[in-house]
Write a protein that holds these residues in place. Structure first.
Motif, PDB file in Angstrom:
ATOM      1  N   UNK A 180      -1.939  20.922   0.432  1.00 16.93           N
ATOM      2  CA  UNK A 180      -1.550  21.248   1.802  1.00 16.93           C
ATOM      3  C   UNK A 180      -0.720  22.522   1.878  1.00 16.93           C
ATOM      4  N   UNK A 190       6.179  20.526  -1.321  1.00 15.41           N
ATOM      5  CA  UNK A 190       6.608  19.166  -1.620  1.00 15.41           C
ATOM      6  C   UNK A 190       5.479  18.187  -1.302  1.00 15.41           C
ATOM      7  N   UNK A 191       5.603  17.021  -1.856  1.00 18.67           N
ATOM      8  CA  UNK A 191       4.653  15.936  -1.619  1.00 18.67           C
ATOM      9  C   UNK A 191       5.449  14.762  -1.074  1.00 18.67           C
ATOM     10  N   UNK A 192       4.814  13.952  -0.257  1.00 20.19           N
ATOM     11  CA  UNK A 192       5.478  12.696   0.082  1.00 20.19           C
ATOM     12  C   UNK A 192       4.478  11.650   0.502  1.00 20.19           C
ATOM     13  N   UNK A 193       4.973  10.443   0.726  1.00 24.79           N
ATOM     14  CA  UNK A 193       4.061   9.331   0.974  1.00 24.79           C
ATOM     15  C   UNK A 193       4.633   8.387   2.007  1.00 24.79           C
ATOM     16  N   UNK A 194       3.789   7.453   2.376  1.00 21.91           N
ATOM     17  CA  UNK A 194       4.139   6.397   3.317  1.00 21.91           C
ATOM     18  C   UNK A 194       3.919   5.089   2.581  1.00 21.91           C
ATOM     19  N   UNK A 195       4.886   4.185   2.708  1.00 21.10           N
ATOM     20  CA  UNK A 195       4.803   2.892   2.028  1.00 21.10           C
ATOM     21  C   UNK A 195       4.650   1.772   3.045  1.00 21.10           C
ATOM     22  N   UNK A 230       0.839  -1.197   0.000  1.00 22.15           N
ATOM     23  CA  UNK A 230       0.000   0.000   0.000  1.00 22.15           C
ATOM     24  C   UNK A 230       0.877   1.251   0.000  1.00 22.15           C
ATOM     25  N   UNK A 231       0.362   2.290  -0.590  1.00 20.16           N
ATOM     26  CA  UNK A 231       1.001   3.615  -0.577  1.00 20.16           C
ATOM     27  C   UNK A 231      -0.025   4.619  -0.098  1.00 20.16           C
ATOM     28  N   UNK A 232       0.337   5.470   0.828  1.00 14.33           N
ATOM     29  CA  UNK A 232      -0.568   6.525   1.265  1.00 14.33           C
ATOM     30  C   UNK A 232       0.144   7.865   1.126  1.00 14.33           C
ATOM     31  N   UNK A 233      -0.588   8.841   0.641  1.00 17.54           N
ATOM     32  CA  UNK A 233      -0.026  10.186   0.537  1.00 17.54           C
ATOM     33  C   UNK A 233       0.062  10.804   1.927  1.00 17.54           C
ATOM     34  N   UNK A 234       1.214  11.373   2.221  1.00 10.19           N
ATOM     35  CA  UNK A 234       1.354  12.048   3.506  1.00 10.19           C
ATOM     36  C   UNK A 234       1.169  13.558   3.330  1.00 10.19           C
ATOM     37  N   UNK A 235       1.655  14.079   2.234  1.00 13.89           N
ATOM     38  CA  UNK A 235       1.495  15.505   1.943  1.00 13.89           C
ATOM     39  C   UNK A 235       1.110  15.666   0.482  1.00 13.89           C
ATOM     40  N   UNK A 236       0.081  16.416   0.226  1.00 16.87           N
ATOM     41  CA  UNK A 236      -0.396  16.669  -1.140  1.00 16.87           C
ATOM     42  C   UNK A 236      -0.163  18.135  -1.478  1.00 16.87           C
ATOM     43  N   UNK A 237      -0.164  18.460  -2.763  1.00 15.09           N
ATOM     44  CA  UNK A 237       0.082  19.868  -3.128  1.00 15.09           C
ATOM     45  C   UNK A 237      -0.872  20.829  -2.419  1.00 15.09           C
TER      46      UNK A 237
END
Lengths: 297, 297, 297, 297
Positions: free
Chosen positions: B73, B86-91, B64-71
């Motif tokens: 924000x 910036x954008x980032x995610x959790x794997x 699974x991948x979840x977005x932690x920060x989206x544009x």
């Protein structure tokens, strides 16, 4: 119109391009460096990944590993033969923790990612539908170590030190290397040895490249910039501009960034030229990936 | 005493060795293959990672991948300049899902992992303290594709087909390659094209190598075996013995296994010899890692 | 202006209210039902949580549990006394899987959540800063079971059946109960027994309340609606309007929704009135929470 | 034989019992307290759950929440009506972080959990197959607050203070309450106000009950002990014995433990008797669960 920024690479490899400057890392570049290898020695540029050993930066969650199956789980059934079984685990990893590669969708400016891809192409549910790590996660090219710290005669550059184009050039001269189109440049500040050597070292400020050095790298048509610090760029950001170098390199020029690269062993061996191979996890929609970059001397 | 198994490599590289047959992938092997590269073309052997695209095997959780920060924000603060962010995610990734490398601590027999390391060195909390993926996660060597499916004139070998030593030899002959010490052998069954081409393909049984082929690979002193199926070995297990080939290769011989390798492009290009580079995530204690193996032709 | 929707409860409990119709579940309501309890029997309305036992609906990830510490982890140190140690685990739970409570921030219409709270108050990084589950996660009130399935003489209502206001009234009459302000109404369709009894039951369509019944519940000033199906409302949505009942109840009326409630035991005991207590996990920013609702007869 | 420990409750509710002293919380106990409620006021005894607000104890990972769907994900399709959509999230929660309930499988002594259930019934893959939180996660009974801190005239008991049986008795007398069979006892130390009020408060040592008080609670046949500290018991452990009170209460007596209970509001209202309702998440195999315990005054 997105493409009219004169400084950047938007449009250079086609309107829909999502690979950026990695287009410069051609098969010819790979062949040339491979055929010129000297030692065949293999270097891992990754830090170990664990809650205690991965540097804590920004407010990212720590990486975690949980065992899913342990040897004892298989001991239950008596058989004539020795028990045989497997173990496995579950990994919970921030895409940008430890040694990691930024996707081109990691940073945006205004309404756009690299090459004018709109931020509206990004959704929380799906992540990046343009410029995700799937597009830039497979890298092989010549890697040039620029050991700026050693060139300055220091174990590590001072906190907050802004590396300039002049320092990059001076390091090239001192090392007797030149930076060519398609190269990956590995900028050594000495900071990762500080951060991992003593957990009490503050992660802010740090040494790193500034806008002047970023311009130099862009003009040399490099395809990737790695550094042994937390953001490739200097912290605080050059000129106080939010993510200044990320914007120039990642967004404008489509140059991939690799952070927390462990460059100490390459430096100790004065291995200034290598074949650099980076295989990021092709997680659909992800904005980056932890990586174990491999340099061959 | 653990070391007296005559078939295996226990003790061969020292009592405490945790690297196994990767010791055979020397700098000389790397140099030789690098200098002999023909095209410089770069191949990713990894499948995309997502809940829907990663084959579901055994009862492993999906990645699974979840977005932690989206544009969005970053849109809140009005500034003179275009917003930058910036954008980032959790794997969340099973260590053995998708294209992945098994650590030598992934399988045990009786009370031991490879080289007699005791299963008691493994704990649920810490994972593997011996033979974890940290020990074998950095690989560079010659990769030899043995395209058994094409040699048989088939898009994919039949379900449950046990690949023999004879078939590996015949494939070498047909392709005009030989397997040498320190090589990584990439055995193509055609199964990954089936599994990813049609989600209704049952993941059991599958074609893969059996004990006879495992013996052949071991006698040729290979350092790693990859295959485009779920377990490298045939399913159901050869002779009905639990994890039969894993025991011979991973536990006895210390030969690393790489599963779900995407070999279709190498096969299409008849790229039978390559420089194979695998950088697994060095997660402390982990029994394997998803990987993006890279082959250079 | 947000507040001028005549059907809804916006503004009724103040401009900044984030608790919605739970404001109707006053201490007097609680005292009255508590003092009128008949049996003292305690019912759990939750399904067991596991990958195989939690109904798979929409594309939500399955819930997972991983052991963090096992008994064997403590066996290492020899002591005079019997070894003592602890076990623990890690939970990975979708906020809306299994038996769960929706926060008022779970659904929006246009630019607004309940009470006109703007969707811009929600960020991917922080989640809901208004109307999160922290605001509505603590519930105690009178619970009225309306066993519509039994009233219809069926084990379960037909797939896609739209429960009407008339059916709710008829069920009240048949059971001899009335619905009063501040009540939680538990609408039984019989569907959860189908979904959990036979994993091959399609989760779409399902029986559930429609807009007519939603209006009736709203006019009766209930504070919460639970149902033994996946969305409280009928699937497909009433009149083909996306989340039609969620919009009326959750967004317009601020009435909390509780899905996948296990009502079989209450129904078997004909326990039509109970003290219902729901303690959702107060996860900061979350849009819902798995719960173990408890009804006392 | 497991059952011959004279101090404990092993065998008392049958050989296979997995519910322990919660067997004492009968319907009669529930009815009696419900009918005697005074105010109907509803108290949540849970702390907010977030990385920054959940106390960091032992080496447990912090709880995390990730948004899975944000409002912006629904903005894409133009329609005549206002856009309607939903939000949801993913929760990653240690089973024993924040306010949580221990399952009886949380602690073992020698080869046994409560009631002689063997530790071999626990596997890493499946977790607890005996005495998991599924068995004890549904609680309703009389809750008696023993506000030892206030009885001592202190905002919080000193660090490391061992609460004795005498102090519990004195608190009963001072408050004019008695502890009866089947009660849940809520022991207030004042520590959670310290831990949450100032993040720099060390989490070790803490005040809590010792073995003397544990014996008193056991003799009073309570079904559950909650406290506003990290382990119910004093830290360091009483007499230096690992998990001393956990062994007496959880393992020997089958008495459930609830940690990090927020008792400040009950104390402020001098609400010494309440209906306590705890609904833990029935995660199959889990050794505990975060909870939002609800007390009704």
């Amino acid at each position: 119109m997105p493409g009219d920024d004169p400084k950047g690479n938007w449009g250079r490899w086609g309107e829909g391009d999502e690979r950026g400057a990695l287009n410069l890392a051609t098969a010819d570049v790979v062949l040339e460096v491979a055929r010129a290898l000297r030692t065949g020695k293999v270097y891992s540029l990754a830090l170990p990944i664990s809650r205690s050993r991965t540097p804590a930066v920004w407010d990212r969650p720590p990486p975690e590993r949980f065992t899913r199956t342990a040897p004892q789980d298989h001991r239950r059934e008596p058989t004539g033969r020795p028990a045989v079984g497997s173990t496995d685990d579950m990994l919970m990893l921030p895409s940008h923790a430890g040694t990691h590669l930024d996707a081109l969708a990691h940073v945006f400016e205004g309404e756009h990612f690299y090459n004018g891809h709109p931020v509206s192409s990004f959704s929380t549910r799906r992540g990046a539908s343009r410029c995700s790590i799937v597009c830039t996660g497979t890298v092989a090219t010549r890697g040039v170590l620029l050991d700026v710290a050693s060139a300055a005669g220091l174990p590590a550059l001072p906190a907050g030190h802004v590396i300039t184009a002049g320092e990059l050039e001076a390091t090239c001269d001192r090392q007797g290397v030149e930076v060519r189109p398609g190269d990956a440049v590995l900028v050594r500040t000495g900071w990762l040895e500080l951060l991992t050597g003593d957990a009490s070292t503050p992660s802010f400020p740090q040494a790193g490249i500034g806008l002047d050095a970023a311009g130099w790298l862009q003009r040399h048509d490099v395809c990737l910039v790695a550094s042994d610090n937390s953001a490739v760029e200097v912290l605080p950001f050059d000129g106080g501009r939010e993510l200044a170098v990320h914007v120039e390199l990642l967004v404008h020029a489509g140059i991939a960034l690799l952070e927390h690269a462990w460059l100490a062993e390459l430096a100790a061996d004065r291995c200034h030229e290598s074949l650099l191979v980076v295989g990021a996890l092709p997680v659909v929609g992800a904005t980056g990936s932890p990586v174990n970059p491999i340099a061959i001397g």
